[in-house]
Design a protein around this motif. Structure first.
Motif, PDB file in Angstrom:
ATOM      1  N   GLY A  86    -131.628 -39.139 -67.559  1.00 22.56           N
ATOM      2  CA  GLY A  86    -131.981 -39.281 -66.152  1.00 22.56           C
ATOM      3  C   GLY A  86    -130.940 -40.101 -65.425  1.00 22.56           C
ATOM      4  O   GLY A  86    -130.330 -41.008 -65.997  1.00 22.56           O
ATOM      5  N   HIS A  87    -130.716 -39.784 -64.155  1.00 24.62           N
ATOM      6  CA  HIS A  87    -129.720 -40.521 -63.367  1.00 24.62           C
ATOM      7  C   HIS A  87    -130.153 -40.594 -61.911  1.00 24.62           C
ATOM      8  O   HIS A  87    -130.549 -39.598 -61.314  1.00 24.62           O
ATOM      9  CB  HIS A  87    -128.350 -39.847 -63.459  1.00 24.62           C
ATOM     10  N   ASP A  88    -130.072 -41.796 -61.360  1.00 25.58           N
ATOM     11  CA  ASP A  88    -130.335 -42.058 -59.945  1.00 25.58           C
ATOM     12  C   ASP A  88    -129.046 -42.618 -59.361  1.00 25.58           C
ATOM     13  O   ASP A  88    -128.595 -43.693 -59.778  1.00 25.58           O
ATOM     14  CB  ASP A  88    -131.484 -43.067 -59.828  1.00 25.58           C
ATOM     15  N   ASP A  89    -128.427 -41.897 -58.419  1.00 27.22           N
ATOM     16  CA  ASP A  89    -127.130 -42.347 -57.903  1.00 27.22           C
ATOM     17  C   ASP A  89    -127.246 -43.467 -56.884  1.00 27.22           C
ATOM     18  O   ASP A  89    -126.234 -43.955 -56.361  1.00 27.22           O
ATOM     19  CB  ASP A  89    -126.331 -41.171 -57.328  1.00 27.22           C
ATOM     20  N   GLY A  90    -128.467 -43.896 -56.585  1.00 28.31           N
ATOM     21  CA  GLY A  90    -128.675 -45.003 -55.674  1.00 28.31           C
ATOM     22  C   GLY A  90    -128.715 -44.634 -54.214  1.00 28.31           C
ATOM     23  O   GLY A  90    -128.964 -45.486 -53.361  1.00 28.31           O
ATOM     24  N   THR A  91    -128.470 -43.357 -53.912  1.00 31.43           N
ATOM     25  CA  THR A  91    -128.477 -42.903 -52.516  1.00 31.43           C
ATOM     26  C   THR A  91    -129.511 -41.804 -52.291  1.00 31.43           C
ATOM     27  O   THR A  91    -129.417 -41.041 -51.337  1.00 31.43           O
ATOM     28  CB  THR A  91    -127.086 -42.383 -52.118  1.00 31.43           C
ATOM     29  N   GLY A  92    -130.463 -41.701 -53.188  1.00 35.40           N
ATOM     30  CA  GLY A  92    -131.490 -40.678 -53.074  1.00 35.40           C
ATOM     31  C   GLY A  92    -131.257 -39.472 -53.953  1.00 35.40           C
ATOM     32  O   GLY A  92    -132.095 -38.577 -54.014  1.00 35.40           O
ATOM     33  N   GLY A  93    -130.107 -39.428 -54.630  1.00 41.16           N
ATOM     34  CA  GLY A  93    -129.816 -38.316 -55.540  1.00 41.16           C
ATOM     35  C   GLY A  93    -130.337 -38.613 -56.935  1.00 41.16           C
ATOM     36  O   GLY A  93    -129.695 -39.349 -57.697  1.00 41.16           O
ATOM     37  N   ILE A  94    -131.491 -38.088 -57.264  1.00 39.55           N
ATOM     38  CA  ILE A  94    -132.129 -38.329 -58.558  1.00 39.55           C
ATOM     39  C   ILE A  94    -132.190 -37.016 -59.329  1.00 39.55           C
ATOM     40  O   ILE A  94    -132.661 -36.005 -58.810  1.00 39.55           O
ATOM     41  CB  ILE A  94    -133.543 -38.903 -58.383  1.00 39.55           C
ATOM     42  N   GLU A  95    -131.681 -37.025 -60.566  1.00 37.98           N
ATOM     43  CA  GLU A  95    -131.687 -35.837 -61.415  1.00 37.98           C
ATOM     44  C   GLU A  95    -132.098 -36.224 -62.828  1.00 37.98           C
ATOM     45  O   GLU A  95    -131.956 -37.382 -63.242  1.00 37.98           O
ATOM     46  CB  GLU A  95    -130.309 -35.188 -61.454  1.00 37.98           C
ATOM     47  N   SER A  96    -132.588 -35.230 -63.586  1.00 36.60           N
ATOM     48  CA  SER A  96    -132.972 -35.485 -64.970  1.00 36.60           C
ATOM     49  C   SER A  96    -133.001 -34.168 -65.725  1.00 36.60           C
ATOM     50  O   SER A  96    -132.887 -33.085 -65.142  1.00 36.60           O
ATOM     51  CB  SER A  96    -134.346 -36.160 -65.037  1.00 36.60           C
ATOM     52  N   GLY A  97    -133.147 -34.260 -67.032  1.00 38.00           N
ATOM     53  CA  GLY A  97    -133.211 -33.052 -67.850  1.00 38.00           C
ATOM     54  C   GLY A  97    -133.247 -33.392 -69.322  1.00 38.00           C
ATOM     55  O   GLY A  97    -133.421 -34.545 -69.717  1.00 38.00           O
ATOM     56  N   ARG A  98    -133.096 -32.382 -70.133  1.00 35.38           N
ATOM     57  CA  ARG A  98    -133.035 -32.526 -71.589  1.00 35.38           C
ATOM     58  C   ARG A  98    -131.616 -32.184 -72.055  1.00 35.38           C
ATOM     59  O   ARG A  98    -130.904 -31.429 -71.394  1.00 35.38           O
ATOM     60  CB  ARG A  98    -134.030 -31.591 -72.266  1.00 35.38           C
ATOM     61  N   PHE A  99    -131.235 -32.712 -73.211  1.00 35.35           N
ATOM     62  CA  PHE A  99    -129.909 -32.416 -73.742  1.00 35.35           C
ATOM     63  C   PHE A  99    -129.988 -32.134 -75.236  1.00 35.35           C
ATOM     64  O   PHE A  99    -130.891 -32.594 -75.941  1.00 35.35           O
ATOM     65  CB  PHE A  99    -128.940 -33.580 -73.489  1.00 35.35           C
ATOM     66  N   ALA A 100    -129.037 -31.334 -75.716  1.00 32.08           N
ATOM     67  CA  ALA A 100    -128.836 -31.091 -77.151  1.00 32.08           C
ATOM     68  C   ALA A 100    -127.340 -31.167 -77.377  1.00 32.08           C
ATOM     69  O   ALA A 100    -126.578 -30.408 -76.768  1.00 32.08           O
ATOM     70  CB  ALA A 100    -129.391 -29.727 -77.556  1.00 32.08           C
ATOM     71  N   TRP A 101    -126.907 -32.053 -78.253  1.00 28.25           N
ATOM     72  CA  TRP A 101    -125.486 -32.383 -78.360  1.00 28.25           C
ATOM     73  C   TRP A 101    -125.126 -32.738 -79.797  1.00 28.25           C
ATOM     74  O   TRP A 101    -125.971 -33.198 -80.568  1.00 28.25           O
ATOM     75  CB  TRP A 101    -125.183 -33.565 -77.446  1.00 28.25           C
ATOM     76  N   GLY A 102    -123.860 -32.538 -80.154  1.00 26.63           N
ATOM     77  CA  GLY A 102    -123.409 -32.954 -81.477  1.00 26.63           C
ATOM     78  C   GLY A 102    -121.955 -32.616 -81.709  1.00 26.63           C
ATOM     79  O   GLY A 102    -121.229 -32.214 -80.793  1.00 26.63           O
ATOM     80  N   ILE A 103    -121.524 -32.787 -82.946  1.00 27.89           N
ATOM     81  CA  ILE A 103    -120.165 -32.463 -83.344  1.00 27.89           C
ATOM     82  C   ILE A 103    -120.154 -31.050 -83.913  1.00 27.89           C
ATOM     83  O   ILE A 103    -120.855 -30.756 -84.886  1.00 27.89           O
ATOM     84  CB  ILE A 103    -119.632 -33.451 -84.404  1.00 27.89           C
ATOM     85  N   ALA A 104    -119.388 -30.173 -83.302  1.00 28.54           N
ATOM     86  CA  ALA A 104    -119.341 -28.776 -83.734  1.00 28.54           C
ATOM     87  C   ALA A 104    -118.853 -28.672 -85.179  1.00 28.54           C
ATOM     88  O   ALA A 104    -118.041 -29.480 -85.638  1.00 28.54           O
ATOM     89  CB  ALA A 104    -118.432 -27.967 -82.807  1.00 28.54           C
TER      90      ALA A 104
END
Length: 334
Positions: A198-216
């Motif tokens: 999740g991320h709030d840029d401090g100016t009203g831009g709020i976004e979030s989601g799920r992630f899947a990540w790793g070393i290929a």
């Protein structure tokens, strides 16, 4: 502690980090997840946490800490961030473009604090930067693209062998990341993880989601799997909608291919070829438009698939999600 940087040229801030102690106002502390508490449990930092350069962190054993001197290095290899994030793409082969042995991932992305389950959710490339088991962490979505999103520097801690929480603020901006399912490499760095951002840029831009990540998966392992004509099966739940499960089969060889079947909450199928560690979808069932992308993660003996879907399902509507799907062996999943 040696710093393991697993993302590209992400410059961390040097904003002072204030410890959250018993009696502090937890609801107002980004390290207690404050405004994100609806999506993740509290993630308080250990007592005595100071500004980067003097940061003390917890390892796998709660109560033990060691001195950390954070340093940031650019990674020479990273995934491309200029992929099209439109949810209404024609059915055509799509490749995440991951390099064998390099970090790579996918994330769902939506406005607000929905965790990537609301209408308008899109699929992005995802990069994670971390210092091993704990210390500092940061993430970036669609690196280098016009719609790039980057977190602030986050103080992080490993609260169990497979759980990581991170939070940070820089002025009015704040970011958070939580993984309830991660795998550590032999050197203590994170080899793969799935969770929430999740991320709030401090100016009203709020976004979030799920992630899947790793070393290929590395090239030597891919070569061995192809030479042995190995068939590997993967099965598990998607991250945003765990009622949707996917079964994936990868048939290595001279003409390596894969197929996946999603069922439960959403039902559709996709299949195609392999390009390095990338799963390229060029055939679909029960899908009107969209894309399916994936990448093989980890060594040959312990692989997983990070997969992302952004599809318009016939009669079911739009579905965008990611998942970290474990390998299945005799007797069940690894």
């Amino acid at each position: 502690m040696k710093l393991h940087v697993l993302a590209a040229a992400l410059v961390l801030t040097t904003t002072a980090v204030t410890a959250s102690r018993p009696g502090d106002d937890e609801a107002d502390s980004v390290y207690q997840w404050g405004r994100w508490s609806v999506l993740a449990p509290a993630a308080g930092l250990p007592q005595g946490v100071q500004a980067p350069g003097q940061l003390r962190v917890r390892g796998v054993r709660v109560g033990e800490a060691e001195q950390l001197t954070p340093k940031v290095q650019p990674l020479s290899q990273a995934t491309s961030g200029d992929e099209d994030s439109s949810p209404d793409l024609p059915l055509a082969p799509q490749s995440l473009g991951c390099t064998a042995g390099a970090p790579c991932g996918l994330a769902s992305r939506a406005a607000g604090r929905t965790g990537g389950t609301a209408a308008g959710t899109v699929l992005n490339a995802f990069l994670l930067e971390q210092d091993g088991t704990a210390g500092t962490a940061a993430f970036r979505l669609n690196s280098g693209a016009a719609d790039e999103a980057a977190s602030v520097s986050m103080a992080a801690r490993l609260i169990a062998a497979s759980r990581l929480r991170a939070g940070g603020s820089d002025g009015a901006a704040n970011s958070t990341l939580f993984s309830s399912d991660l795998t550590l490499a032999g050197d203590g760095s994170i080899a793969r993880a799935v969770g929430f951002w999740g991320h709030d840029d401090g100016t009203g831009g709020i976004e979030s989601g799920r992630f899947a990540w790793g070393i290929a998966t590395g090239q030597a392992d891919l070569d061995a799997l192809n030479a042995g004509n190995v068939s590997a099966a993967f099965s598990g739940a998607m991250a945003g909608d765990p009622t949707t499960r996917v079964d994936i089969t990868v048939d290595f060889g001279a003409a390596a291919s894969w197929s996946g079947s999603w069922s439960g909450g959403h039902s559709f199928g996709a299949s195609g070829s392999l390009s390095g560690p990338n799963l390229v979808a060029d055939s679909f069932s029960n899908v009107d438009s969209g894309r399916v992308e994936g990448v093989l993660l980890g060594p040959a003996a312990d692989q997983a698939v990070a997969v992302g879907v952004d599809v318009q399902i016939s009669g079911q509507g739009q579905y965008t999600d990611v998942g970290l799907i474990p390998q299945v062996v005799s007797g069940g999943a690894l």
